[in-house]
Design a protein around this motif. Structure first.
Motif, PDB file in Angstrom:
ATOM      1  N   ARG A 237      42.581  47.147  34.435  1.00  0.00           N
ATOM      2  CA  ARG A 237      41.410  47.777  33.818  1.00  0.00           C
ATOM      3  C   ARG A 237      41.777  48.681  32.641  1.00  0.00           C
ATOM      4  N   GLU A 238      43.011  48.660  32.218  1.00  0.00           N
ATOM      5  CA  GLU A 238      43.437  49.507  31.105  1.00  0.00           C
ATOM      6  C   GLU A 238      43.054  48.841  29.784  1.00  0.00           C
ATOM      7  N   THR A 239      42.745  49.662  28.790  1.00  0.00           N
ATOM      8  CA  THR A 239      42.405  49.143  27.465  1.00  0.00           C
ATOM      9  C   THR A 239      43.612  48.522  26.778  1.00  0.00           C
ATOM     10  N   TRP A 240      44.787  48.951  27.165  1.00  0.00           N
ATOM     11  CA  TRP A 240      46.026  48.427  26.569  1.00  0.00           C
ATOM     12  C   TRP A 240      46.631  47.336  27.446  1.00  0.00           C
ATOM     13  N   ARG A 241      45.757  46.584  28.122  1.00  0.00           N
ATOM     14  CA  ARG A 241      46.216  45.595  29.092  1.00  0.00           C
ATOM     15  C   ARG A 241      47.113  44.548  28.463  1.00  0.00           C
TER      16      ARG A 241
END
Length: 1275
Positions: free
Chosen positions: A1052-1056
């Motif tokens: 769920r991280e934006t930097w996935r």
């Protein structure tokens, strides 16, 4: 602690062919012990039995492995088998329960020694014990456990040293007479054995006497005490002295009259027995004397090998004896050789007292040696055959029966007859007898020596021609002095003339006793008889000065003279009469204190200091018993205090230092005297006594405060007093209160010089005194401890700061901690007892640091100490119990301190050093070898888990919790902790990995928010991975776990996307590193290993762009090719590094095997190495290309010397191309299809020198046995 008992049942089912099913129920008594984390159930049987069961169970599997794994361990296999059987037999004896207490203790000691030996041989852990039973570490303090384990290790070391040849200082000789071998014996014999000092040319033991029959066998075979003896000599003389066998003496009979004649002598060196620890049979050769006049020294002639004086009796003649040298004191020998004392064995004593006088030993033995005689012919044409008969007569003239002993082994007789030397008027016998005369019979007793001529005619009569006598007590009350005595030979031809001893006792007995001018006839007589006497008595003294002192009331005018001579009396005489001597001294003191006080005090100090001698140390308990039960000087304390103070006040001026050396016993006398006075008077003059003691200590304090440089007599005396001071304090506690004695002790210790030289012995003695004080009742009592504590801590603080006497300081701290001292003692020391402190006590401890700087300093020092304690080299390898207990204390403390860090070092109070030190401590704690349970045997792993759990998981959870509390301050610890956290997660513990791997997600997230990327985290992870996995850490499970946990965390991280790329990169690196490690474990150089290395170095170059790691693996591949003798491939490999360099002067750091140098120099070195390997691989065309390149560089730098060499080398390669023959290499392209192959083998092209495809085909089939081969495949 509460204990609940229960009965546990164990049902065992057994099926036998042809029988019905059987059920057996075994009832075992169990004890349930509640612990901190777990409930422990233990059997209530003897702890030694429990340990045997557990230990043999562990040994069993390891014993089988010794047989199956390595043939070189077969010796240990058989030894361990014998030890296990021996332990089982001893276990059975303990279980039966029919043993005495002493025997049970001996068996348990033997069992534990065997268990320790086996554990040491198998590399198992040391078992701490107390009284032969295993110690539960939870029941004692950690400091006490350390003492137990340390003392046990010392015992084991000492036991291993005992396996060498014994070096005991006390030895005893066991002898058993078996028989005498002779072809023409035909007569009864008497055999005498003794131990002889060849240096001093004298016997040093009594004689052991054995009678033999005409067949050469002992006359009384049923009486073992007449065949066996133990020479109790208790000395270390055996290396240089000789043992001798005197006799045998044969009995000659003439007309039914028997007399003894010398037969022969045998000698054996006892030094030869030193290396043997078992009983051995010896056949002693017997030698006869060539001239009977030399018989008295035949043993000395044999020892010195003066062969002209003796001759061998015959080859078939000898004494068959059994000899064994026993080591240790008598008490130890009775334990170690019980079988010797289960039957009767005679004891042959030493002549005189041993080097160490034993209190309670009662002896009153007079040894008389018939030396020689000078006799006239008596009107005969030939010399006489003289026989001496010895009688012992009492004061009433009656014969004392049974008190003449020719030697041990035979009972005493009424008379002793000497052997007869043929026709000798100057016979020399050197024949010794012992007279064990009771003390009450000694007065008035005398010896009579009757001299007879033994005729060789048919009648064979023995005719009396004279006699001599000697009284055993002199007129002044002293016994016969030791030494040689020339006795007068009185004429006598009738035995009836000797019936009344009163008639001849009035006559002079020795020529030394003749008065001048009288008895000229006797004085001018040429006949004399010499004897030698030696008294060994604990009841009689031959010292006139000692006798005068003991009888001081008879001559009161000679008291001062007697006291002055006491110091000149031999110490042996004083300790023999210690009780009487002390009574005499205090009797004289009571007689006139003012007149004799100083003299009596000097004598008392001399007697006390005499007991410091190692020879007399065993008499200290005798003096203690005298003080406690026999001392009656109720008024002596006044004079002792007065004189002692007088000496101490003048001690430096008079330079008389011995009085304080006796301070321990002086205070014992003072205290006991005061107690006697108080009991008699109801405690009168109490204040006067108290003041006098305080005044005395003021003088002592003044003396102790005197500072002298270096080692001096004053410093020595100060040290002696300090050694005895704790004992003095214990004595004062009998009459003073705890606080009062504590004040005296504090003032005494404070009076010592504060600054002393480093080489001054007073430094160590001060700490030794402190150590004894801490272990004394003064420190145990809380009230007095509060008084002593400041001075103790001040002295310890000084020594610890100056790094002096650290071992002693540690021992003192250990003693203080063992007592569970309150937190006011030392804040740092209390934490070492983390297992004992409660929440409230921890809060009280930490509240004493109000300032943050103080708390920071304390925590940093504490973390440093903990890191030292968990170092692998802190304790010996087999101290696992000690390590686990220490770890339990540390983890308990860490858990308590976590709250302190969260409350005091977060937000604006954040301290990088404290947090970094905390995490480093936790990481080092987890990585300890002693906590890697996977490496333990199953039984040991089970024990640790049941008692402590997996401490790695506990501390791992605490790490994660503390990391979460850091919040934004995590950035301060990135990238510092990336490598350490990576190392911890590689520990093969699934729960620990699940807890700590998510921390890497936190680090990536923090770095992303701060910098917009997490390249720093990625770079650090990649850098650490290679080193850690090269050390054998990590596995395929970890790779999968790392990949799965982090991928799930970043969903769920934006930097996935960048996170997935990073995780994939790290995962692929792990995969390649694991494959490389697996290949290298095989140890063989093959295509698989090289392919793995190529794949890894390409990964570092193309995907990670890690030039340094790329170069490292280039060199690893280069070494593999050299090892396989692929010189051309090795050159191409090294050329990869060469191509990275330029011909510039850029300086390069030291790297791998290259020194610090310029880039040009390193490239030159690489070119030369590559050329050399191309040459070995016969690839000369490539050599020429590199030679030209080097030649151009040399020409550019005008280096014509090297240019010339290079051109010549290039020319040689042309010659080799033209003149040498080369074989064309064959290349094979191999394809690997299928996902089960390692990825670096899925498609690869190999080139090898093979002339036959069948050889190549067979080689690859060996490496990949389980895979199918495609026979026809179109590439």
């Amino acid at each position: 602690m509460s204990q609940c008992y229960s009965s546990g049942s164990c049902e065992v089912t057994a099926l036998h062919p042809g029988l019905v099913q059987m059920c057996v129920c075994v009832i075992v008594c169990l004890c349930v012990l509640p612990c901190r984390q777990f409930e422990t159930v233990i059997p209530t049987e003897d702890s030694v039995i429990t340990e045997i069961t557990m230990t043999l169970r562990d040994w069993g599997s390891m014993w089988k492995q010794l047989y199956m794994v390595n043939i070189t361990h077969w010796d240990l296999f058989h030894r361990l088998w014998h030890v296990m059987n021996e332990i089982l037999e001893l276990r059975q004896q303990v279980l039966v329960g029919h043993l005495t207490h002493d025997r049970l203790s001996d068996i348990k000691q033997h069992i534990t020694a065997r268990l320790d030996w086996g554990n040491e041989q198998l590399g198992l852990d040391l078992v701490p014990r107390r009284d032969f039973g295993m110690v539960d570490p939870d029941e004692i303090s950690i400091t006490e456990l350390y003492r137990l384990v340390g003392s046990h290790t010392f015992t084991l070391t000492r036991h291993r040293r005992r396996e060498a040849p014994p070096q005991a200082s006390m030895h005893h000789l066991f002898l058993q007479m078996k028989s005498m071998m002779s072809s023409n014996l035909g007569e009864e014999l008497e055999v005498f054995y003794s131990i002889y000092d060849s240096r001093e040319m004298r016997p040093i033991s009594e004689r052991f006497f054995v009678r033999l029959n005409k067949q050469g066998l002992p006359k009384s075979p049923e009486k073992t005490e007449r065949q066996c003896t133990l020479f109790v000599v208790s000395m270390d003389f055996f290396g240089v002295h000789q043992g001798r066998v005197l006799g045998p003496f044969s009995f000659k009979s003439v007309s039914n009259t028997q007399y003894k004649r010398p037969y022969g002598c045998a000698v054996i060196s006892v030094a030869d027995l030193l290396t043997a620890d078992f009983k051995d049979d010896h056949l002693l050769k017997i030698y006869s004397c060539n001239a009977e006049s030399e018989w008295y020294q035949i043993h000395d002639s044999i020892i010195r090998k003066v062969s002209s004086r003796y001759s061998h009796i015959g080859s078939n003649t000898g004494l068959n004896v059994s000899l064994q040298l026993l080591h240790g004191d008598m008490e130890q020998i009775r334990k170690d050789y019980m079988r010797l004392f289960t039957r009767n064995v005679s004891i042959t004593k030493r002549l005189g007292f041993s080097d160490i006088i034993i209190p309670g030993e009662i002896r009153n033995d007079l040894y008389v040696t018939l030396e020689r005689g000078e006799f006239e012919k008596g009107g005969k044409s030939v010399a006489r055959n003289v026989e001496v008969t010895v009688y012992l007569l009492g004061g009433d003239g009656q014969l004392l029966k049974g008190l003449v002993c020719c030697g041990s082994g035979e009972p005493g007789v009424d008379e002793h007859r000497s052997f007869v030397l043929y026709h000798s008027n100057s016979p020399r016998w050197a024949e010794q007898i012992k007279l064990p005369i009771p003390l009450e019979m000694f007065h008035g007793t005398h010896l009579r020596f009757e001299l007879r001529h033994c005729s060789t005619k048919e009648k064979g009569e023995k005719k009396l021609f004279g006699f001599s006598f000697v009284p055993l007590m002199q007129d002044d009350g002293r016994p016969l002095p030791d030494g040689t005595h020339e006795l007068i030979v009185h004429k006598c031809e009738e035995t009836a003339d000797l019936q009344d001893p009163a008639r001849y006792l009035k006559l002079p007995f020795s020529k030394a006793s003749l008065q001048p001018g009288n008895n000229q006839t006797i004085k001018n007589s040429k006949e004399s008889f010499w004897i030698q006497s030696s008294l060994c008595s604990t009841k009689l003294t031959q010292n006139g000065d000692m006798l005068d002192l003991l009888k001081w009331r008879v001559h009161p005018d000679r008291i001062i003279d007697c006291l002055s001579k006491l110091k000149d009396i031999d110490g042996t005489e004083i300790v023999k009469f210690l009780h009487d001597t002390l009574d005499t001294l205090f009797g004289i003191l009571d007689e006139s204190p003012q007149r004799y006080g100083l003299k009596v005090f000097d004598c008392l100090v001399h007697v006390i200091n005499l007991l410091q001698d190692s020879k007399f140390q065993l008499f200290k308990p005798v003096m203690d018993n005298y003080i406690e039960n026999h001392f009656a000087g109720a008024l002596s304390y006044r004079d002792l205090i007065r004189v002692l103070k007088w000496y101490v006040d003048r001690i430096i001026d008079l330079f008389d230092l011995i009085c304080l050396q006796a301070s321990e016993y002086l205070f014992k006398y003072i205290v006991q005297s005061r107690r006697l006075y108080a009991a008699a008077t109801g405690g009168q003059n109490e204040e006067e006594f108290r003041c006098s003691v305080h005044e005395l200590f003021k003088s002592i304090h003044l003396f102790l405060s005197h500072e002298s440089k270096g080692i001096s007599p004053i410093t020595h005396t100060q040290a002696v007093f300090l050694r005895s001071f704790p004992t003095v304090c214990c004595e004062l506690l009998k009459i003073f209160s705890m606080r009062e004695v504590a004040n005296l002790a504090r003032d005494t210790l404070s009076s010592l010089p504060a600054l002393t030289h480093t080489d001054c012995p007073l430094q160590a003695v001060k700490l030794q005194c402190m150590a004894k004080t801490v272990e004394s009742p003064l420190y145990v009592n809380p009230e007095s401890r509060c008084v002593l504590l400041p001075v103790v801590l001040r002295l310890l603080h000084t020594h610890l700061q100056e790094q002096r006497e650290l071992v002693l300081c540690a021992n003192i701290l250990t003693s203080m901690l063992t007592l569970n001292t309150p937190v006011t003692v030392s804040l740092k020391m209390c934490v070492f007892q983390g297992e004992f402190l409660k929440d409230k006590e921890y809060q009280q401890l930490l509240s004493r640091f109000p300032a943050k700087e103080e708390l920071t300093s304390f925590l940093l020092q504490l973390f440093t100490v903990f890191r030292i304690l968990i170092r692998p080299d802190m304790f010996p390898k087999d101290w696992t119990v000690m390590r686990l207990v220490a770890n339990n204390v540390i983890i308990t403390t860490i858990l308590y301190l976590s709250d302190t860090l969260r409350n005091n070092f977060l937000n604006e109070k954040f301290d990088f050093k404290v947090w970094e030190s905390y995490f480093y401590l936790c990481i080092i704690f987890i990585n300890q070898p002693c906590l890697q349970l996977e490496m333990f045997p199953p039984s040991k792993r089970k024990k640790v888990l049941e008692k402590y759990g997996d401490m790695r998981v506990m501390i791992g959870c605490e790490i994660f919790s503390m990391w979460q509390h850091l919040g934004d301050y995590k950035l301060n610890l990135i990238p510092t902790l990336i490598g350490p956290f990576m190392e911890v997660t590689l520990v093969p513990q699934l729960d620990l990995r699940n807890v700590l791997i998510p921390i890497f997600h936190d680090m990536m997230d923090c770095e992303q928010r701060r910098s917009g990327n997490f390249k720093q985290v990625e770079a650090k992870l990649i850098d650490k991975l290679d080193g850690l996995m090269s050390e054998g850490k990590g596995d395929e499970t970890y790779r999968e776990l790392f990949n799965n946990i982090l991928l799930k965390k970043i969903e769920r991280e934006t930097w996935r996307e960048s996170g997935v790329s990073h995780i994939a990169t790290v995962t692929r690196l792990m995969e390649r590193l694991l494959d490389y490690r697996d290949c290298m474990k095989i140890g063989e150089v093959d295509g698989k290993t090289m392919g793995c290395t190529v794949n890894l170095l390409n990964f570092y170059k193309t995907e990670l762009n890690k030039e340094e790691m790329y170069i490292r693996y280039i060199h690893k591949l280069y070494e593999l090719h050299l090892k396989a003798q692929n010189y051309t491939e090795a050159s191409y490999t090294l050329l990869l590094y060469d191509e990275l360099l330029e011909w510039t002067e850029r300086p390069l750091r030291e790297f791998l095997t290259y020194p610090m140098q310029s880039e040009w120099q390193r490239k030159e070195c690489l070119h030369l190495t590559i050329i050399h390997n191309f040459d070995r691989g016969k690839c000369w065309e490539n050599c020429i290309i590199l030679c030209r390149e080097l030649a151009n560089q040399y020409e550019a730098y005008y280096d014509y010397r090297n240019l010339s060499k290079m051109r010549m080398m290039e020319a040689s390669f042309y010659d080799k191309i033209m003149n040498q023959q080369r074989l064309e290499p064959e290349f094979f392209r191999v394809g690997f299809y299928g996902k089960k192959f390692p990825f670096f083998l899925r498609l690869i092209i190999l080139a090898q020198y093979f002339t036959d495809i069948a050889v190549f085909y067979r080689l690859w089939l060996i490496q990949f046995k389980c895979y199918a081969v495609i026979q026809h495949h179109v590439l």
